[in-house]
Write a protein that holds these residues in place. Structure first.
Motif, PDB file in Angstrom:
ATOM      1  N   VAL A  34     -13.956  28.392  -9.244  1.00 42.69           N
ATOM      2  CA  VAL A  34     -12.676  28.975  -9.633  1.00 42.69           C
ATOM      3  C   VAL A  34     -12.244  28.520 -11.022  1.00 42.69           C
ATOM      4  CG1 VAL A  34     -10.209  29.070  -9.070  1.00 42.69           C
ATOM      5  CG2 VAL A  34     -11.925  29.304  -7.269  1.00 42.69           C
ATOM      6  N   HIS A  35     -12.365  27.228 -11.301  1.00 41.71           N
ATOM      7  CA  HIS A  35     -11.943  26.692 -12.603  1.00 41.71           C
ATOM      8  C   HIS A  35     -12.771  25.453 -12.914  1.00 41.71           C
ATOM      9  CE1 HIS A  35      -9.415  25.061 -15.784  1.00 41.71           C
ATOM     10  NE2 HIS A  35      -8.872  26.266 -15.865  1.00 41.71           N
ATOM     11  N   SER A  36     -13.175  25.310 -14.165  1.00 42.82           N
ATOM     12  CA  SER A  36     -14.050  24.193 -14.544  1.00 42.82           C
ATOM     13  C   SER A  36     -13.376  22.829 -14.428  1.00 42.82           C
ATOM     14  CB  SER A  36     -14.572  24.398 -15.963  1.00 42.82           C
ATOM     15  OG  SER A  36     -13.495  24.414 -16.879  1.00 42.82           O
ATOM     16  N   SER A  37     -12.046  22.784 -14.424  1.00 40.23           N
ATOM     17  CA  SER A  37     -11.332  21.507 -14.310  1.00 40.23           C
ATOM     18  C   SER A  37     -11.173  21.046 -12.860  1.00 40.23           C
ATOM     19  CB  SER A  37      -9.945  21.611 -14.943  1.00 40.23           C
ATOM     20  OG  SER A  37     -10.069  21.806 -16.325  1.00 40.23           O
ATOM     21  N   LEU A  38     -11.447  21.932 -11.910  1.00 42.91           N
ATOM     22  CA  LEU A  38     -11.309  21.584 -10.501  1.00 42.91           C
ATOM     23  C   LEU A  38     -12.660  21.238  -9.905  1.00 42.91           C
ATOM     24  CD1 LEU A  38      -8.899  24.424  -9.346  1.00 42.91           C
ATOM     25  CD2 LEU A  38      -8.316  22.070  -9.940  1.00 42.91           C
ATOM     26  N   SER A  39     -12.674  20.187  -9.109  1.00 37.18           N
ATOM     27  CA  SER A  39     -13.911  19.783  -8.456  1.00 37.18           C
ATOM     28  C   SER A  39     -13.597  19.397  -7.012  1.00 37.18           C
ATOM     29  CB  SER A  39     -14.529  18.591  -9.184  1.00 37.18           C
ATOM     30  OG  SER A  39     -15.691  18.177  -8.515  1.00 37.18           O
ATOM     31  N   PHE A  40     -14.143  20.144  -6.086  1.00 39.54           N
ATOM     32  CA  PHE A  40     -13.924  19.894  -4.671  1.00 39.54           C
ATOM     33  C   PHE A  40     -15.159  19.236  -4.068  1.00 39.54           C
ATOM     34  CE2 PHE A  40     -11.123  23.356  -5.784  1.00 39.54           C
ATOM     35  CZ  PHE A  40      -9.957  23.042  -5.125  1.00 39.54           C
ATOM     36  N   THR A  41     -14.933  18.451  -3.020  1.00 47.57           N
ATOM     37  CA  THR A  41     -16.030  17.835  -2.276  1.00 47.57           C
ATOM     38  C   THR A  41     -15.871  18.214  -0.811  1.00 47.57           C
ATOM     39  OG1 THR A  41     -14.792  15.796  -1.907  1.00 47.57           O
ATOM     40  CG2 THR A  41     -16.219  15.869  -3.856  1.00 47.57           C
ATOM     41  N   VAL A  42     -16.875  17.908  -0.037  1.00 44.07           N
ATOM     42  CA  VAL A  42     -16.816  18.224   1.387  1.00 44.07           C
ATOM     43  C   VAL A  42     -17.156  16.982   2.204  1.00 44.07           C
ATOM     44  CG1 VAL A  42     -19.214  19.009   1.545  1.00 44.07           C
ATOM     45  CG2 VAL A  42     -17.538  19.898   3.135  1.00 44.07           C
ATOM     46  N   GLU A  43     -16.436  16.812   3.300  1.00 41.93           N
ATOM     47  CA  GLU A  43     -16.721  15.766   4.278  1.00 41.93           C
ATOM     48  C   GLU A  43     -17.013  16.481   5.583  1.00 41.93           C
ATOM     49  OE1 GLU A  43     -16.557  12.343   4.248  1.00 41.93           O
ATOM     50  OE2 GLU A  43     -15.900  12.078   2.191  1.00 41.93           O
ATOM     51  N   LEU A  44     -18.167  16.262   6.146  1.00 40.23           N
ATOM     52  CA  LEU A  44     -18.502  16.865   7.427  1.00 40.23           C
ATOM     53  C   LEU A  44     -18.093  15.932   8.552  1.00 40.23           C
ATOM     54  CD1 LEU A  44     -22.019  18.282   6.555  1.00 40.23           C
ATOM     55  CD2 LEU A  44     -19.840  19.505   6.599  1.00 40.23           C
ATOM     56  N   LYS A  45     -17.694  16.513   9.670  1.00 37.61           N
ATOM     57  CA  LYS A  45     -17.262  15.676  10.799  1.00 37.61           C
ATOM     58  C   LYS A  45     -18.433  14.863  11.334  1.00 37.61           C
ATOM     59  CE  LYS A  45     -17.807  19.250  14.284  1.00 37.61           C
ATOM     60  NZ  LYS A  45     -17.161  20.053  15.286  1.00 37.61           N
ATOM     61  N   HIS A  46     -18.109  13.689  11.818  1.00 36.68           N
ATOM     62  CA  HIS A  46     -19.094  12.795  12.437  1.00 36.68           C
ATOM     63  C   HIS A  46     -18.528  12.380  13.781  1.00 36.68           C
ATOM     64  CE1 HIS A  46     -22.163   9.779  12.889  1.00 36.68           C
ATOM     65  NE2 HIS A  46     -21.225   8.867  13.089  1.00 36.68           N
ATOM     66  N   GLU A  47     -19.209  12.742  14.837  1.00 36.25           N
ATOM     67  CA  GLU A  47     -18.759  12.457  16.203  1.00 36.25           C
ATOM     68  C   GLU A  47     -17.356  12.995  16.449  1.00 36.25           C
ATOM     69  OE1 GLU A  47     -19.321   8.329  17.102  1.00 36.25           O
ATOM     70  OE2 GLU A  47     -21.460   8.406  16.651  1.00 36.25           O
ATOM     71  N   ILE A  56      -8.165   8.592  10.204  1.00 32.95           N
ATOM     72  CA  ILE A  56      -9.280   9.268  10.854  1.00 32.95           C
ATOM     73  C   ILE A  56      -8.666  10.335  11.746  1.00 32.95           C
ATOM     74  CG2 ILE A  56     -11.242   9.037  12.428  1.00 32.95           C
ATOM     75  CD1 ILE A  56     -11.650   7.550   9.812  1.00 32.95           C
ATOM     76  N   LEU A  57      -9.052  11.585  11.527  1.00 30.34           N
ATOM     77  CA  LEU A  57      -8.558  12.691  12.334  1.00 30.34           C
ATOM     78  C   LEU A  57      -9.620  13.055  13.363  1.00 30.34           C
ATOM     79  CD1 LEU A  57      -7.183  14.952   9.465  1.00 30.34           C
ATOM     80  CD2 LEU A  57      -5.945  13.249  10.800  1.00 30.34           C
ATOM     81  N   THR A  58      -9.199  13.148  14.631  1.00 33.28           N
ATOM     82  CA  THR A  58     -10.120  13.482  15.710  1.00 33.28           C
ATOM     83  C   THR A  58      -9.544  14.646  16.502  1.00 33.28           C
ATOM     84  OG1 THR A  58     -10.752  11.154  15.880  1.00 33.28           O
ATOM     85  CG2 THR A  58     -11.364  12.580  17.718  1.00 33.28           C
ATOM     86  N   ARG A  59     -10.357  15.678  16.668  1.00 30.33           N
ATOM     87  CA  ARG A  59      -9.921  16.835  17.454  1.00 30.33           C
ATOM     88  C   ARG A  59      -9.887  16.446  18.922  1.00 30.33           C
ATOM     89  NH1 ARG A  59     -13.044  22.021  16.343  1.00 30.33           N
ATOM     90  NH2 ARG A  59     -11.609  22.026  14.611  1.00 30.33           N
ATOM     91  N   CYS A  60      -8.796  16.830  19.605  1.00 36.18           N
ATOM     92  CA  CYS A  60      -8.688  16.561  21.038  1.00 36.18           C
ATOM     93  C   CYS A  60      -8.036  17.768  21.713  1.00 36.18           C
ATOM     94  CB  CYS A  60      -7.899  15.284  21.310  1.00 36.18           C
ATOM     95  SG  CYS A  60      -6.250  15.242  20.626  1.00 36.18           S
ATOM     96  N   GLY A  61      -8.698  18.291  22.685  1.00 31.34           N
ATOM     97  CA  GLY A  61      -8.152  19.423  23.427  1.00 31.34           C
ATOM     98  C   GLY A  61      -8.099  20.695  22.600  1.00 31.34           C
ATOM     99  N   GLU A  62      -7.289  21.623  23.044  1.00 34.05           N
ATOM    100  CA  GLU A  62      -7.132  22.909  22.375  1.00 34.05           C
ATOM    101  C   GLU A  62      -6.145  22.793  21.211  1.00 34.05           C
ATOM    102  OE1 GLU A  62      -8.285  26.115  22.499  1.00 34.05           O
ATOM    103  OE2 GLU A  62      -9.900  25.221  23.668  1.00 34.05           O
ATOM    104  N   GLY A  63      -6.660  22.626  20.013  1.00 33.13           N
ATOM    105  CA  GLY A  63      -5.819  22.603  18.829  1.00 33.13           C
ATOM    106  C   GLY A  63      -5.128  21.285  18.550  1.00 33.13           C
ATOM    107  N   GLY A  64      -5.332  20.281  19.369  1.00 34.28           N
ATOM    108  CA  GLY A  64      -4.697  18.992  19.156  1.00 34.28           C
ATOM    109  C   GLY A  64      -5.504  18.109  18.221  1.00 34.28           C
ATOM    110  N   VAL A  65      -4.804  17.213  17.518  1.00 35.20           N
ATOM    111  CA  VAL A  65      -5.457  16.279  16.606  1.00 35.20           C
ATOM    112  C   VAL A  65      -4.870  14.889  16.840  1.00 35.20           C
ATOM    113  CG1 VAL A  65      -5.841  15.650  14.201  1.00 35.20           C
ATOM    114  CG2 VAL A  65      -5.870  18.049  14.864  1.00 35.20           C
ATOM    115  N   ARG A  66      -5.736  13.912  17.016  1.00 32.94           N
ATOM    116  CA  ARG A  66      -5.311  12.519  17.158  1.00 32.94           C
ATOM    117  C   ARG A  66      -5.563  11.829  15.825  1.00 32.94           C
ATOM    118  NH1 ARG A  66      -8.244  10.925  21.565  1.00 32.94           N
ATOM    119  NH2 ARG A  66      -9.978  10.441  20.202  1.00 32.94           N
TER     120      ARG A  66
END
Length: 82
Positions: A34-47, A56-66
């Motif tokens: 999109v723009h040369s001044s912007l740089s995004f990174t990615v973190e993939l979920k682990h367990e 640390i965000l952990t998915r729990c149940g339907e749409g919940g986050v702990r």
């Protein structure tokens, strides 16, 4: 590809994408172009969890986050009580 969820805090953005890792890589390439001044990174979920802004965000149940505070080895808190 449109993310199913996104939140932003100042310069940090959290996006969830319900696709394969290759589709996630394609999405990352698109947003980084999109723009040369912007740089995004990615973190993939682990367990089922992902780090974000010192938590640390952990998915729990339907749409919940702990959430849990991310503590790194070597960090300690010292309180002086007078």
């Amino acid at each position: 590809m449109i993310p199913s969820f996104h939140r932003r805090y100042v310069t940090d953005i959290l996006v969830t994408v319900h696709n394969t890792e290759s589709a996630t890589a394609d999405f990352l390439q698109v947003v980084n172009s999109v723009h040369s001044s912007l740089s995004f990174t990615v973190e993939l979920k682990h367990e089922g969890s992902i780090p974000f802004l010192g938590t640390i965000l952990t998915r729990c149940g339907e749409g919940g986050v702990r959430t849990k505070i991310a503590m790194h080895a070597g960090i300690s808190f010292v309180y002086n009580i007078a």
